[in-house]
Design a protein around this motif. Structure first.
Motif, PDB file in Angstrom:
ATOM      1  N   GLN A 125      -1.474  -2.307  16.878  1.00 17.87           N
ATOM      2  CA  GLN A 125      -0.885  -3.588  17.269  1.00 17.87           C
ATOM      3  C   GLN A 125      -0.455  -4.437  16.079  1.00 17.87           C
ATOM      4  O   GLN A 125       0.518  -5.178  16.165  1.00 17.87           O
ATOM      5  CB  GLN A 125      -1.878  -4.392  18.129  1.00 17.87           C
ATOM      6  N   HIS A 126      -1.155  -4.317  14.956  1.00 12.32           N
ATOM      7  CA  HIS A 126      -0.900  -5.202  13.828  1.00 12.32           C
ATOM      8  C   HIS A 126      -0.652  -4.397  12.559  1.00 12.32           C
ATOM      9  O   HIS A 126      -1.362  -3.426  12.277  1.00 12.32           O
ATOM     10  CB  HIS A 126      -2.089  -6.154  13.627  1.00 12.32           C
ATOM     11  N   TYR A 127       0.353  -4.819  11.780  1.00  9.22           N
ATOM     12  CA  TYR A 127       0.692  -4.162  10.514  1.00  9.22           C
ATOM     13  C   TYR A 127       0.873  -5.226   9.436  1.00  9.22           C
ATOM     14  O   TYR A 127       1.303  -6.353   9.728  1.00  9.22           O
ATOM     15  CB  TYR A 127       1.997  -3.354  10.640  1.00  9.22           C
ATOM     16  N   LYS A 128       0.572  -4.848   8.215  1.00  4.57           N
ATOM     17  CA  LYS A 128       0.863  -5.761   7.101  1.00  4.57           C
ATOM     18  C   LYS A 128       2.366  -5.932   6.953  1.00  4.57           C
ATOM     19  O   LYS A 128       2.853  -7.041   6.744  1.00  4.57           O
ATOM     20  CB  LYS A 128       0.278  -5.207   5.796  1.00  4.57           C
ATOM     21  N   VAL A 129       3.095  -4.813   7.047  1.00  9.04           N
ATOM     22  CA  VAL A 129       4.547  -4.834   6.851  1.00  9.04           C
ATOM     23  C   VAL A 129       5.222  -4.049   7.963  1.00  9.04           C
ATOM     24  O   VAL A 129       4.852  -2.899   8.229  1.00  9.04           O
ATOM     25  CB  VAL A 129       4.941  -4.222   5.490  1.00  9.04           C
ATOM     26  N   VAL A 130       6.199  -4.651   8.600  1.00  4.36           N
ATOM     27  CA  VAL A 130       7.057  -3.953   9.553  1.00  4.36           C
ATOM     28  C   VAL A 130       8.479  -3.984   9.006  1.00  4.36           C
ATOM     29  O   VAL A 130       8.975  -5.033   8.573  1.00  4.36           O
ATOM     30  CB  VAL A 130       7.006  -4.598  10.948  1.00  4.36           C
ATOM     31  N   LYS A 156       7.135  -2.184  24.251  1.00  2.00           N
ATOM     32  CA  LYS A 156       6.240  -2.162  23.094  1.00  2.00           C
ATOM     33  C   LYS A 156       6.341  -3.464  22.308  1.00  2.00           C
ATOM     34  O   LYS A 156       7.402  -4.084  22.241  1.00  2.00           O
ATOM     35  CB  LYS A 156       6.572  -0.977  22.167  1.00  2.00           C
ATOM     36  N   LYS A 157       5.238  -3.836  21.666  1.00  2.00           N
ATOM     37  CA  LYS A 157       5.203  -5.054  20.875  1.00  2.00           C
ATOM     38  C   LYS A 157       4.229  -4.853  19.723  1.00  2.00           C
ATOM     39  O   LYS A 157       3.144  -4.300  19.900  1.00  2.00           O
ATOM     40  CB  LYS A 157       4.765  -6.239  21.735  1.00  2.00           C
ATOM     41  N   VAL A 158       4.630  -5.283  18.520  1.00  2.00           N
ATOM     42  CA  VAL A 158       3.740  -5.216  17.366  1.00  2.00           C
ATOM     43  C   VAL A 158       3.797  -6.550  16.634  1.00  2.00           C
ATOM     44  O   VAL A 158       4.702  -7.368  16.859  1.00  2.00           O
ATOM     45  CB  VAL A 158       4.126  -4.077  16.388  1.00  2.00           C
ATOM     46  N   PHE A 159       2.804  -6.756  15.739  1.00  2.00           N
ATOM     47  CA  PHE A 159       2.739  -7.982  14.955  1.00  2.00           C
ATOM     48  C   PHE A 159       2.714  -7.617  13.479  1.00  2.00           C
ATOM     49  O   PHE A 159       2.180  -6.576  13.092  1.00  2.00           O
ATOM     50  CB  PHE A 159       1.489  -8.788  15.335  1.00  2.00           C
ATOM     51  N   ALA A 160       3.322  -8.484  12.657  1.00  2.00           N
ATOM     52  CA  ALA A 160       3.471  -8.174  11.234  1.00  2.00           C
ATOM     53  C   ALA A 160       3.196  -9.405  10.388  1.00  2.00           C
ATOM     54  O   ALA A 160       3.636 -10.514  10.721  1.00  2.00           O
ATOM     55  CB  ALA A 160       4.885  -7.667  10.956  1.00  2.00           C
ATOM     56  N   ASP A 161       2.481  -9.188   9.276  1.00  2.00           N
ATOM     57  CA  ASP A 161       2.300 -10.267   8.310  1.00  2.00           C
ATOM     58  C   ASP A 161       3.594 -10.500   7.534  1.00  2.00           C
ATOM     59  O   ASP A 161       3.896 -11.627   7.140  1.00  2.00           O
ATOM     60  CB  ASP A 161       1.174  -9.921   7.329  1.00  2.00           C
ATOM     61  N   PRO A 206       0.987 -14.024  12.525  1.00  2.00           N
ATOM     62  CA  PRO A 206       1.864 -12.887  12.262  1.00  2.00           C
ATOM     63  C   PRO A 206       3.114 -12.916  13.150  1.00  2.00           C
ATOM     64  O   PRO A 206       3.073 -13.432  14.264  1.00  2.00           O
ATOM     65  CB  PRO A 206       0.981 -11.676  12.581  1.00  2.00           C
ATOM     66  N   PHE A 207       4.214 -12.377  12.613  1.00  2.00           N
ATOM     67  CA  PHE A 207       5.467 -12.343  13.352  1.00  2.00           C
ATOM     68  C   PHE A 207       5.364 -11.333  14.494  1.00  2.00           C
ATOM     69  O   PHE A 207       4.728 -10.286  14.367  1.00  2.00           O
ATOM     70  CB  PHE A 207       6.615 -11.942  12.433  1.00  2.00           C
TER      71      PHE A 207
END
Length: 315
Positions: free
Chosen positions: A8-13, A106-111, A97-98
């Motif tokens: 669900q969460h990544y430092k960089v997308v 699908k949905k993800v979050f990014a720093d 996070p963005f």
């Protein structure tokens, strides 16, 4: 196309998987940022329709666009980048996070978000044109002009870009025909004067290409229609360069990032930073001047380094 499992969460997308996006992925992966690359509807970007690339350093004998992008992708994955096939359909950038929406489900979050979604060349929209893309139909004279040494080519358009392409192609082609649907050009007078004084360039005005003609393996001519009297004729040529503009893939960023009048993302001087801290842009999505694989890769490197430094400063 393999797809890595999503968390669900990544430092960089990274949005986009052309030279800019995948170079950013290589650098971000080597910095242990474990980026997610959302490949888009055309993984590999515009180079996937390029048959031969001879101006990218490191490929002395040339390389096909798809082959080169496979190498980029494998290198990024070697260092730990995750890839997912899909189209980004929405972003929320008002807070971190963005939030990044992929397709419908699908949905993800990014720093940090690196935008490398590129720009799409505008084409004429002919079925025959689509058939011969990379086989004589091109949207980049700088990329492909070398292959037309001693041959005859058409350039479609009436703006500065079309004139620049036509003049550049005279280095290789024996004859360049600039075809334009009107009798007047949008190009600056200095560009028109340069083209008119070049003995290799001829003009075909008030005319449009109705069909690209070929033998199945490459372009051999065009069917041209005069828009005034409707007369049609077949003309011989070996290549067609479409120079009617590019459209940056920035629709989902309208009203969220600062864009210029043509829709390209505005980045800070000597940086890939955008108007939103933590959002960086690289490649053709912010470059309407050079539009080369090597310059896109260079800004991809810059974006990853900018992202790494931004995350370090947050700590």
């Amino acid at each position: 196309m393999s797809t890595d499992a999503l968390q669900q969460h990544y430092k960089v997308v990274i949005i986009g998987s052309g030279p800019a996006g995948l170079t950013a992925a290589i650098y971000a992966s080597r910095a242990n940022l474990q980026p997610l690359v959302i490949e888009g509807v055309q993984p590999g970007g515009q180079l996937m329709t390029t048959t031969d690339i001879e101006n990218f350093p490191g490929f002395a004998q040339g390389v096909s666009g798809p082959k080169m992008m496979d190498e980029f992708r494998a290198q990024a994955k070697r260092f730990g980048a995750k890839m997912i096939y899909g189209e980004v359909t929405g972003v929320a950038l008002s807070q971190t996070p963005f939030e990044v929406q992929i397709d419908a489900e699908k949905k993800v979050f990014a720093d940090v978000l690196i935008v490398a979604s590129g720009a799409s060349a505008q084409y004429l929209g002919l079925a025959s044109e689509e058939k011969y893309k990379g086989l004589g139909v091109s949207a980049c004279a700088t990329c492909d002009g070398f292959f037309f040494q001693g041959k005859e080519v058409f350039v479609v358009g009436g703006g500065d870009s079309a004139f620049e392409e036509a003049i550049f192609l005279t280095k290789f082609a024996t004859k360049v025909t600039l075809i334009h649907r009107r009798s007047q050009f949008r190009a600056s007078q200095i560009m028109v004067n340069r083209a008119e004084s070049n003995e290799k360039i001829t003009f075909l005005l008030d005319s449009v290409i109705e069909e690209v003609i070929g033998n199945g393996s490459h372009v051999t001519g065009v069917r041209v229609k005069n828009v005034i009297d409707g007369n049609e004729s077949n003309m011989k040529c070996d290549g067609i360069f479409i120079a009617i503009g590019h459209t940056p893939n920035t629709k989902i960023f309208e009203g969220k990032l600062n864009l210029d009048s043509k829709g390209y993302i505005i980045t800070n001087a000597k940086s890939t930073a955008t108007s939103i801290p933590g959002v960086f842009a690289c490649g053709d999505v912010q470059d309407n001047v050079y539009r080369q694989a090597v310059t896109a890769a260079g800004t991809g490197c810059m974006a990853a380094i900018d992202a790494e430094r931004y995350l370090e400063n947050l700590k």
